[in-house]
Design an enzyme around this catalytic site. Structure first.
Site, PDB file in Angstrom:
ATOM      1  N   LYS A 113       6.946  -6.332  37.859  1.00  0.00           N
ATOM      2  CA  LYS A 113       6.326  -5.335  38.737  1.00  0.00           C
ATOM      3  C   LYS A 113       4.927  -5.757  39.166  1.00  0.00           C
ATOM      4  CE  LYS A 113       8.961  -1.239  37.433  1.00  0.00           C
ATOM      5  NZ  LYS A 113       8.938   0.140  36.914  1.00  0.00           N
ATOM      6  N   LYS A 194      21.747  -7.311  42.421  1.00  0.00           N
ATOM      7  CA  LYS A 194      22.183  -5.951  42.142  1.00  0.00           C
ATOM      8  C   LYS A 194      21.746  -5.007  43.254  1.00  0.00           C
ATOM      9  CE  LYS A 194      21.967  -3.950  38.182  1.00  0.00           C
ATOM     10  NZ  LYS A 194      21.478  -3.391  36.883  1.00  0.00           N
ATOM     11  N   LYS A 197      17.270   0.338  44.732  1.00  0.00           N
ATOM     12  CA  LYS A 197      16.582   1.301  45.587  1.00  0.00           C
ATOM     13  C   LYS A 197      15.332   0.715  46.213  1.00  0.00           C
ATOM     14  CE  LYS A 197      16.053   4.159  42.144  1.00  0.00           C
ATOM     15  NZ  LYS A 197      15.706   5.385  41.376  1.00  0.00           N
TER      16      LYS A 197
END
Length: 328
Positions: A113, A194, A197
């Site tokens: 992140k 994958k 979102k």
């Protein structure tokens, strides 16, 4: 015989997609039949990255509505907003005092992140400690997880053992709960990654609240290949394999039977069949969601938080007594 306790949570970050549902939420609903389930909207986790407070208020309600529409039953499961149960934060602090910084430095989600531009703040850094507190607070023995959460669960297990070795046998050491059948749903735009979102390409994912027309358009635009045969081959035909797995999970049919039926039917017919299966799977959720009232959902969550605080306080008092923090 007492039923085992299961814990899991969903971040209120919007855009709950087909991968979330087939990979996790559908299983959460089934677990209610066999376990004492604790499910919460983990809003404290969600504020570790930049967010808009006004939008966040609505996102929290939306997340609760999605889980209720998917089948989480507040009469059978403990269901609430994490932030409304302060024992989560209290236990997180206690566990934080015995968490080596070297362990946190190895957490891959934190590094990923920060590498993507998120601020390197203490909340994001200690996220796994709060996650451990979430699980251990209710003495959960089972945690339904995906591959990306295995590292965090291992840290939770380590913290439970550290606490027990120092203060006595208080916490069960939780195990991963892997469903018998689960789908690894990949991106429709890049079937080697994958479904996510955070992908800027909205065509990469089907949202569980998408209209039937939108679902069909997204499935029809899914990346495949130039070979028209429908067969399962994740190396040579990852896009087609992804669609086969999605359809198999939605219909309960084996991939082999789908290949037998659609192997030479052409991609157009096959994709329409996949779209039909996805639309049928999501229809009850969309219908239930549309019938939920925001004020009623807020009332359900307040009731759940009251029940959760009562239960959590009993468990947290055991931790306080073990650590010398009990009221004098």
């Amino acid at each position: 015989m007492d039923r085992q306790t299961v814990f899991s949570g969903l971040q209120p970050t919007g855009n709950v997609h087909l991968g979330n549902y087939l990979g996790a939420l559908r299983n959460w609903v089934k677990l209610q039949d066999s376990y004492d389930c604790v499910y919460c909207v983990v809003d404290l986790h969600a504020i570790t990255v930049d967010y808009d407070p006004k939008q966040f208020e609505q996102d929290r309600i939306e997340a609760a509505k999605v889980l209720l529409a998917a089948g989480i039953d507040p009469d059978r499961s403990l269901f609430y907003f994490q932030s409304q149960v302060p024992q989560h934060s209290e236990l997180s602090w206690i566990l934080g005092t015995m968490t080596p910084t070297g362990v946190l430095n190895r957490m891959t989600q934190y590094k990923d992140k920060v590498a993507k531009g998120e601020a390197a703040n203490l909340g994001l850094y200690s996220y796994p400690v709060l996650m451990a507190a979430d699980i251990l607070l209710y003495h959960a023995s089972l945690v339904p997880i995906g591959d990306d959460q295995r590292q965090h669960l291992e840290m939770t297990r380590d913290l439970a053992e550290r606490f027990n070795n120092r203060f006595g046998n208080v916490f069960p050491v939780p195990e991963a709960l892997i469903p018998e059948t689960t789908a690894r749903v990949m991106s429709l735009a890049d079937p080697t990654a994958k479904m996510s979102k955070s992908d800027p390409n909205e065509k990469s994912r089907v949202l569980i609240l998408d209209s039937p027309d939108v679902v069909r358009k997204k499935i029809r635009s899914a990346v495949t290949d130039s070979d028209p045969d429908v067969r399962f081959d994740t190396e040579e035909k990852p896009g087609v394999s992804n669609l086969l797995e999605i359809m198999s999970t939605c219909t309960g049919r084996s991939i082999d039977s789908l290949v037998d039926e659609y192997g030479s039917a052409g991609y157009g017919k096959f994709k329409d069949a996949v779209a039909d299966a996805v639309i049928a799977e999501l229809a009850p959720i969309r219908s239930a969601y549309q019938n939920l009232d925001d004020d009623e959902v807020a009332r359900i969550m307040r009731r759940g938080a009251l029940d959760a605080r009562t239960k959590a306080e009993g468990f947290q008092q055991i931790a306080r007594e073990a650590t010398g923090l009990a009221a004098i």
